[in-house]
Design a protein around this motif. Structure first.
Motif, PDB file in Angstrom:
ATOM      1  N   UNK A  68       0.451  -1.060  -0.236  1.00  0.00           N
ATOM      2  CA  UNK A  68       0.035   0.179   0.365  1.00  0.00           C
ATOM      3  C   UNK A  68       0.884   1.644  -0.142  1.00  0.00           C
ATOM      4  N   UNK A  69       1.774   1.044   1.164  1.00  0.00           N
ATOM      5  CA  UNK A  69       3.048   2.795   0.796  1.00  0.00           C
ATOM      6  C   UNK A  69       3.326   2.704  -0.788  1.00  0.00           C
ATOM      7  N   UNK A  70       3.464   1.565  -1.105  1.00  0.00           N
ATOM      8  CA  UNK A  70       4.214   2.177  -2.255  1.00  0.00           C
ATOM      9  C   UNK A  70       3.669   2.222  -3.162  1.00  0.00           C
ATOM     10  N   UNK A  71       2.497   1.691  -3.197  1.00  0.00           N
ATOM     11  CA  UNK A  71       1.315   2.300  -4.658  1.00  0.00           C
ATOM     12  C   UNK A  71       0.841   3.976  -4.104  1.00  0.00           C
ATOM     13  N   UNK A  72       1.335   3.887  -2.803  1.00  0.00           N
ATOM     14  CA  UNK A  72       0.799   5.434  -2.361  1.00  0.00           C
ATOM     15  C   UNK A  72       1.848   6.161  -2.738  1.00  0.00           C
ATOM     16  N   UNK A  73       2.695   5.837  -2.317  1.00  0.00           N
ATOM     17  CA  UNK A  73       4.462   6.511  -3.144  1.00  0.00           C
ATOM     18  C   UNK A  73       4.306   7.195  -4.891  1.00  0.00           C
ATOM     19  N   UNK A  75       1.850   6.948  -6.644  1.00  0.00           N
ATOM     20  CA  UNK A  75       1.020   7.767  -7.214  1.00  0.00           C
ATOM     21  C   UNK A  75       1.120   9.062  -7.069  1.00  0.00           C
ATOM     22  N   UNK A  76       1.847   9.282  -5.785  1.00  0.00           N
ATOM     23  CA  UNK A  76       2.145  10.677  -5.628  1.00  0.00           C
ATOM     24  C   UNK A  76       3.099  10.960  -6.443  1.00  0.00           C
ATOM     25  N   UNK A  77       4.074  10.578  -6.550  1.00  0.00           N
ATOM     26  CA  UNK A  77       5.412  11.388  -7.985  1.00  0.00           C
ATOM     27  C   UNK A  77       4.775  11.144  -9.175  1.00  0.00           C
ATOM     28  N   UNK A  78       3.490   9.735  -9.394  1.00  0.00           N
ATOM     29  CA  UNK A  78       2.214  10.405 -10.773  1.00  0.00           C
ATOM     30  C   UNK A  78       2.102  12.427 -10.607  1.00  0.00           C
ATOM     31  N   UNK A  79       1.258  12.414  -9.339  1.00  0.00           N
ATOM     32  CA  UNK A  79       0.793  13.528  -9.561  1.00  0.00           C
ATOM     33  C   UNK A  79       1.436  14.437  -9.411  1.00  0.00           C
ATOM     34  N   UNK A  80       2.810  14.724  -9.261  1.00  0.00           N
ATOM     35  CA  UNK A  80       3.595  15.591  -8.681  1.00  0.00           C
ATOM     36  C   UNK A  80       4.901  16.134 -10.143  1.00  0.00           C
ATOM     37  N   UNK A  82       5.587  17.037 -14.217  1.00  0.00           N
ATOM     38  CA  UNK A  82       4.724  17.612 -14.657  1.00  0.00           C
ATOM     39  C   UNK A  82       5.255  17.227 -16.298  1.00  0.00           C
ATOM     40  N   UNK A  83       4.307  17.010 -17.413  1.00  0.00           N
ATOM     41  CA  UNK A  83       4.457  17.170 -18.895  1.00  0.00           C
ATOM     42  C   UNK A  83       5.051  15.882 -18.678  1.00  0.00           C
ATOM     43  N   UNK A  84       5.976  15.594 -19.786  1.00  0.00           N
ATOM     44  CA  UNK A  84       5.998  14.379 -20.133  1.00  0.00           C
ATOM     45  C   UNK A  84       7.590  13.741 -18.968  1.00  0.00           C
ATOM     46  N   UNK A  85       7.651  14.079 -17.576  1.00  0.00           N
ATOM     47  CA  UNK A  85       7.747  13.265 -16.749  1.00  0.00           C
ATOM     48  C   UNK A  85       6.687  12.672 -16.422  1.00  0.00           C
ATOM     49  N   UNK A  86       5.920  12.560 -16.801  1.00  0.00           N
ATOM     50  CA  UNK A  86       4.432  11.405 -16.010  1.00  0.00           C
ATOM     51  C   UNK A  86       4.297  10.330 -17.334  1.00  0.00           C
ATOM     52  N   UNK A  87       4.819  10.840 -17.924  1.00  0.00           N
ATOM     53  CA  UNK A  87       4.602   9.252 -19.084  1.00  0.00           C
ATOM     54  C   UNK A  87       5.694   8.648 -19.142  1.00  0.00           C
ATOM     55  N   UNK A  88       6.817   9.110 -18.100  1.00  0.00           N
ATOM     56  CA  UNK A  88       8.164   8.869 -17.886  1.00  0.00           C
ATOM     57  C   UNK A  88       7.919   7.829 -16.571  1.00  0.00           C
ATOM     58  N   UNK A  89       6.939   8.487 -15.796  1.00  0.00           N
ATOM     59  CA  UNK A  89       6.953   7.912 -14.296  1.00  0.00           C
ATOM     60  C   UNK A  89       5.935   6.708 -14.158  1.00  0.00           C
ATOM     61  N   UNK A  90       4.811   6.611 -15.184  1.00  0.00           N
ATOM     62  CA  UNK A  90       4.141   5.765 -15.506  1.00  0.00           C
ATOM     63  C   UNK A  90       4.200   4.580 -16.068  1.00  0.00           C
TER      64      UNK A  90
END
Length: 119
Positions: A68-73, A75-80, A82-90
């Protein structure tokens, strides 16, 4: 995969994990901590195999909470991001899920994949 779909999917996964943890906690509470110890002869109710089962279930609960903690972490990274970084994080978190690895290994796998695509 777009940001909203990824977030929705991961929130669903987290909700399932939270429900699993809740069921395990209720199981331990009802099967172990709710035992009535009226005399010292009742100590068997919480000793031996009962204690081992409770210990195993507590370990499982701990593993679920870690997930759960890893999943929430993630999600937080994806939410924070921006731009091309979103696709990279996902992509990074998809690699982590797919290969059951940590972030560093996933980054190496993603880098290797990009190198393969350019050659």
């Amino acid at each position: 995969m777009d940001r909203e779909f990824y977030i929705s999917s991961k929130l669903g996964d987290i909700e399932v994990l939270a429900q699993k943890a809740k069921v395990m906690i209720e199981d331990v509470t009802e099967g172990y901590f709710s035992e009535s110890l009226e005399t010292s002869k009742d100590a068997w109710k919480i000793g031996g195999p009962f204690y081992d089962k409770a210990s195993t279930k507590a370990t499982i609960i701990n593993d679920i909470i870690f997930e759960l903690m890893v999943g929430l972490s993630n999600l937080r990274s994806v939410l924070e991001a921006e731009g091309d970084d979103v696709e990279q994080e996902i992509k990074l978190y998809d690699f982590m899920d797919k290969h059951n690895c940590d972030r560093e290994v996933a980054e190496l796998l993603l880098q290797h994949q990009k190198e393969q695509e350019t050659t």
